[in-house]
Design a protein around this motif. Structure first.
Motif, PDB file in Angstrom:
ATOM      1  N   VAL A 216       0.821  -1.207   0.000  1.00 13.71           N
ATOM      2  CA  VAL A 216       0.000   0.000   0.000  1.00 13.71           C
ATOM      3  C   VAL A 216       0.860   1.265   0.000  1.00 13.71           C
ATOM      4  CG1 VAL A 216      -0.251   0.314   2.489  1.00 13.71           C
ATOM      5  CG2 VAL A 216      -2.183   0.781   0.985  1.00 13.71           C
ATOM      6  N   LEU A 217       2.184   1.108   0.170  1.00 14.48           N
ATOM      7  CA  LEU A 217       3.064   2.274   0.220  1.00 14.48           C
ATOM      8  C   LEU A 217       3.400   2.809  -1.168  1.00 14.48           C
ATOM      9  CD1 LEU A 217       5.601   1.163   2.959  1.00 14.48           C
ATOM     10  CD2 LEU A 217       3.762   2.772   3.194  1.00 14.48           C
ATOM     11  N   GLN A 218       2.789   2.243  -2.190  1.00 16.21           N
ATOM     12  CA  GLN A 218       3.101   2.608  -3.575  1.00 16.21           C
ATOM     13  C   GLN A 218       3.066   4.114  -3.851  1.00 16.21           C
ATOM     14  OE1 GLN A 218       0.247   1.062  -6.205  1.00 16.21           O
ATOM     15  NE2 GLN A 218       1.110   2.122  -7.972  1.00 16.21           N
ATOM     16  N   PRO A 219       2.033   4.879  -3.417  1.00 23.03           N
ATOM     17  CA  PRO A 219       2.055   6.313  -3.706  1.00 23.03           C
ATOM     18  C   PRO A 219       3.175   7.062  -2.991  1.00 23.03           C
ATOM     19  CG  PRO A 219       0.174   5.754  -2.348  1.00 23.03           C
ATOM     20  CD  PRO A 219       0.751   4.473  -2.822  1.00 23.03           C
ATOM     21  N   LEU A 220       3.634   6.540  -1.832  1.00 24.91           N
ATOM     22  CA  LEU A 220       4.711   7.226  -1.114  1.00 24.91           C
ATOM     23  C   LEU A 220       6.057   6.991  -1.771  1.00 24.91           C
ATOM     24  CD1 LEU A 220       3.947   6.621   2.663  1.00 24.91           C
ATOM     25  CD2 LEU A 220       3.539   8.657   1.314  1.00 24.91           C
ATOM     26  N   LEU A 221       6.241   5.797  -2.358  1.00 24.72           N
ATOM     27  CA  LEU A 221       7.551   5.437  -2.900  1.00 24.72           C
ATOM     28  C   LEU A 221       7.648   5.701  -4.401  1.00 24.72           C
ATOM     29  CD1 LEU A 221       7.918   2.089  -0.962  1.00 24.72           C
ATOM     30  CD2 LEU A 221       9.237   4.129  -0.557  1.00 24.72           C
ATOM     31  N   PHE A 222       6.567   6.172  -5.020  1.00 28.93           N
ATOM     32  CA  PHE A 222       6.541   6.481  -6.458  1.00 28.93           C
ATOM     33  C   PHE A 222       6.986   5.293  -7.310  1.00 28.93           C
ATOM     34  CE2 PHE A 222       7.538  10.432  -4.182  1.00 28.93           C
ATOM     35  CZ  PHE A 222       6.361  11.104  -4.420  1.00 28.93           C
ATOM     36  N   THR A 223       6.416   4.126  -7.089  1.00 28.57           N
ATOM     37  CA  THR A 223       6.799   2.944  -7.861  1.00 28.57           C
ATOM     38  C   THR A 223       5.696   2.603  -8.854  1.00 28.57           C
ATOM     39  OG1 THR A 223       5.870   1.619  -6.115  1.00 28.57           O
ATOM     40  CG2 THR A 223       8.231   1.942  -6.088  1.00 28.57           C
ATOM     41  N   ASP A 224       6.014   1.634  -9.746  1.00 23.95           N
ATOM     42  CA  ASP A 224       5.079   1.271 -10.811  1.00 23.95           C
ATOM     43  C   ASP A 224       3.872   0.514 -10.281  1.00 23.95           C
ATOM     44  OD1 ASP A 224       6.806   2.417 -12.497  1.00 23.95           O
ATOM     45  OD2 ASP A 224       7.818   0.558 -13.068  1.00 23.95           O
ATOM     46  N   GLY A 225       4.110  -0.343  -9.311  1.00 22.35           N
ATOM     47  CA  GLY A 225       2.986  -1.118  -8.805  1.00 22.35           C
ATOM     48  C   GLY A 225       3.242  -1.536  -7.380  1.00 22.35           C
ATOM     49  N   PRO A 226       2.276  -2.206  -6.762  1.00 21.07           N
ATOM     50  CA  PRO A 226       2.481  -2.630  -5.378  1.00 21.07           C
ATOM     51  C   PRO A 226       3.636  -3.609  -5.227  1.00 21.07           C
ATOM     52  CG  PRO A 226       0.439  -3.517  -6.266  1.00 21.07           C
ATOM     53  CD  PRO A 226       0.929  -2.510  -7.243  1.00 21.07           C
ATOM     54  N   GLU A 227       3.978  -4.354  -6.321  1.00 22.18           N
ATOM     55  CA  GLU A 227       5.090  -5.307  -6.201  1.00 22.18           C
ATOM     56  C   GLU A 227       6.401  -4.571  -5.954  1.00 22.18           C
ATOM     57  OE1 GLU A 227       3.257  -5.285  -9.096  1.00 22.18           O
ATOM     58  OE2 GLU A 227       1.887  -6.951  -8.670  1.00 22.18           O
ATOM     59  N   ALA A 229       6.721  -1.626  -4.797  1.00 20.22           N
ATOM     60  CA  ALA A 229       6.677  -0.973  -3.488  1.00 20.22           C
ATOM     61  C   ALA A 229       7.133  -1.939  -2.413  1.00 20.22           C
ATOM     62  CB  ALA A 229       5.268  -0.479  -3.195  1.00 20.22           C
ATOM     63  N   ARG A 230       6.714  -3.207  -2.536  1.00 21.50           N
ATOM     64  CA  ARG A 230       7.146  -4.191  -1.538  1.00 21.50           C
ATOM     65  C   ARG A 230       8.650  -4.398  -1.610  1.00 21.50           C
ATOM     66  NH1 ARG A 230       2.700  -9.005  -1.584  1.00 21.50           N
ATOM     67  NH2 ARG A 230       3.813  -9.729   0.231  1.00 21.50           N
ATOM     68  N   SER A 231       9.180  -4.448  -2.847  1.00 19.12           N
ATOM     69  CA  SER A 231      10.622  -4.645  -3.007  1.00 19.12           C
ATOM     70  C   SER A 231      11.414  -3.498  -2.380  1.00 19.12           C
ATOM     71  CB  SER A 231      10.935  -4.778  -4.493  1.00 19.12           C
ATOM     72  OG  SER A 231      12.297  -4.737  -4.722  1.00 19.12           O
ATOM     73  N   HIS A 232      10.972  -2.253  -2.657  1.00 18.32           N
ATOM     74  CA  HIS A 232      11.704  -1.105  -2.114  1.00 18.32           C
ATOM     75  C   HIS A 232      11.560  -1.026  -0.595  1.00 18.32           C
ATOM     76  CE1 HIS A 232      12.857   0.112  -5.934  1.00 18.32           C
ATOM     77  NE2 HIS A 232      11.783   0.777  -6.313  1.00 18.32           N
ATOM     78  N   SER A 233      10.361  -1.362  -0.082  1.00 18.00           N
ATOM     79  CA  SER A 233      10.185  -1.316   1.372  1.00 18.00           C
ATOM     80  C   SER A 233      11.088  -2.324   2.047  1.00 18.00           C
ATOM     81  CB  SER A 233       8.748  -1.609   1.746  1.00 18.00           C
ATOM     82  OG  SER A 233       7.898  -0.811   1.009  1.00 18.00           O
ATOM     83  N   MET A 234      11.285  -3.502   1.377  1.00 20.47           N
ATOM     84  CA  MET A 234      12.203  -4.487   1.955  1.00 20.47           C
ATOM     85  C   MET A 234      13.589  -3.906   2.089  1.00 20.47           C
ATOM     86  SD  MET A 234      11.570  -8.196   0.423  1.00 20.47           S
ATOM     87  CE  MET A 234       9.964  -8.283  -0.279  1.00 20.47           C
ATOM     88  N   LEU A 235      14.033  -3.154   1.072  1.00 21.01           N
ATOM     89  CA  LEU A 235      15.358  -2.523   1.158  1.00 21.01           C
ATOM     90  C   LEU A 235      15.402  -1.550   2.339  1.00 21.01           C
ATOM     91  CD1 LEU A 235      18.141  -2.005  -0.002  1.00 21.01           C
ATOM     92  CD2 LEU A 235      17.151  -0.266  -1.450  1.00 21.01           C
ATOM     93  N   GLY A 236      14.324  -0.741   2.499  1.00 23.75           N
ATOM     94  CA  GLY A 236      14.302   0.211   3.605  1.00 23.75           C
ATOM     95  C   GLY A 236      14.363  -0.476   4.948  1.00 23.75           C
ATOM     96  N   VAL A 237      13.617  -1.578   5.054  1.00 21.19           N
ATOM     97  CA  VAL A 237      13.582  -2.316   6.306  1.00 21.19           C
ATOM     98  C   VAL A 237      14.957  -2.913   6.609  1.00 21.19           C
ATOM     99  CG1 VAL A 237      12.731  -4.527   7.097  1.00 21.19           C
ATOM    100  CG2 VAL A 237      11.139  -2.796   6.425  1.00 21.19           C
ATOM    101  N   GLU A 238      15.618  -3.420   5.556  1.00 19.92           N
ATOM    102  CA  GLU A 238      16.955  -3.996   5.751  1.00 19.92           C
ATOM    103  C   GLU A 238      17.943  -2.931   6.217  1.00 19.92           C
ATOM    104  OE1 GLU A 238      18.053  -7.134   4.986  1.00 19.92           O
ATOM    105  OE2 GLU A 238      16.494  -8.015   3.766  1.00 19.92           O
ATOM    106  N   ILE A 239      17.771  -1.710   5.702  1.00 18.85           N
ATOM    107  CA  ILE A 239      18.670  -0.635   6.136  1.00 18.85           C
ATOM    108  C   ILE A 239      18.475  -0.367   7.630  1.00 18.85           C
ATOM    109  CG2 ILE A 239      19.118   1.836   5.893  1.00 18.85           C
ATOM    110  CD1 ILE A 239      18.541   1.483   2.911  1.00 18.85           C
TER     111      ILE A 239
END
Lengths: 266, 81
Positions: A216-227, A229-239
């Motif tokens: 659901v974070l797609q509008p915040l992360l400016f990504t193409d789709g929810p998929e 967004a999940r990938s980028h959020s995983m990177l953020g969480v890992e950081i």
């Protein structure tokens, strides 16, 4: 002597029970075992679901990271909290603030000057470590950033970054490492790491989904789709995980090596 | 799984574990415990669990050995009790 006999008997019995329990395990890579084939009469098995759907759901090739940071993100968040709690526990037990009547004080003052710059071992070790520390830190950053494409992730990268500071403390002395990464800063960084992780969870909750449901974070992360967004959020969480692990690894080392005084380490 | 490789690693693991338990010198014991951690890491890498092997190499063989040595450095040869 008698206690040794009892200890041996206890170890043998426990080991025997564990070996006996191994007989009930499915053999390695068995396609008909319950985790691979699913329960009888039930639906698709869990591992089958992850193998077929991980890439479709999250666009992350490394399934281990996807399960760790997305499907089972709640577990990983509290694993990070456990690491933080371990660091705080060591701090509470070891740390000595103000050493007015510390019996080790005199001893320490003598040993501070035992290594001088003319020491040849120090020159060789110091130069080698000065060359190798930036390489370790770069590799740590690579491991964190590529956590979802290759083996690695926040924990491993954080440990690598923390060990680079430990190497600095080992090769010169604890003070020069603490000058770059002070006690105030590392505890702040450790707390910030957990807050980043929990922040991703809370952000998805504010946008109307479950805790840590990153799609659901797609509008915040400016990504193409929810998929994505999940990938980028995983990177953020890992950081976030890497921040906490790096800071706590160094804090545990600093407290253990200097007997809690943070003055003269190993 | 390659049987011979597994077998050699497991034998070395048992030997390293027994030595690190029995050796008198604490510094040598922690070094050999690091070797034991690295052998576990090899075993996991060979079984295909690369992520776990990476963690074990970084934490078990690397940092925990350093932490053990840092603790040994702060002990004395004789007990004060």
């Amino acid at each position: 002597m008698l206690s040794k006999v009892f200890a041996t008997i206890a170890v043998v019995i426990t080991g025997g029970l564990l070996l006996y329990g191994v007989y009930d395990f499915p053999s390695f890579g068995d396609p008909n075992s319950p985790p691979n084939a699913g329960v009888e009469g039930g639906g698709e098995s869990v591992s089958q679901y992850f193998i077929t759907n991980t890439y479709k759901d999250t666009k992350v090739p490394n399934m281990v990271t996807a399960v760790l940071a997305d499907y089972r993100g709640y577990d990983t968040m509290f694993e990070t909290v456990v690491v933080f709690a371990a660091g705080v526990a060591i701090f509470c037990i070891m740390r000595v603030v103000g050493n007015a009547n510390d019996p080790r004080k005199k001893e320490e003052e003598e040993s501070v000057h035992s290594f001088t710059y003319g020491d040849h071992n120090r020159i060789i070790i110091g130069t080698t470590c000065r060359v190798i520390i930036p390489v370790i830190q770069l590799f740590g950053l690579y491991v964190i950033a590529h956590g979802h494409y290759s083996p690695g992730g926040g924990f491993q990268g954080g440990v690598l970054l923390g060990s680079s500071f430990i190497l600095l403390a080992l090769s010169s002395d604890l003070n020069s490492a603490l000058k770059r990464f002070s006690e105030y800063n590392y505890f702040k960084l450790a707390a910030v790491g957990i807050l980043i992780y929990a922040g991703f969870g809370l952000a998805s909750q504010f946008l109307g989904e479950n805790f840590l449901d990153y799609g659901v974070l797609q509008p915040l992360l400016f990504t193409d789709g929810p998929e994505m967004a999940r990938s980028h959020s995983m990177l953020g969480v890992e950081i976030g995980v890497a921040f906490t692990v790096m800071a706590i690894m160094f804090s545990i080392y600093a407290n253990l090596a200097s007997h809690g005084t943070l003055k003269d380490g190993l | 799984m390659i049987f011979a490789f597994d077998f050699i690693i497991l034998i070395f693991m048992v030997v390293a574990a027994i030595i690190s338990l029995n050796i008198k010198d604490l510094l040598s014991a922690s070094m050999i415990f690091g070797i034991y951690g690295f052998l576990i890491c090899l075993l996991w890498a060979e079984m295909g669990a690369v992520d776990v092997a990476f963690t074990e190499a970084a934490v078990g063989a690397g940092v925990s050995t350093v932490l053990l040595i840092a603790t040994v450095y702060n002990t004395k040869r004789k007990s004060s009790d």
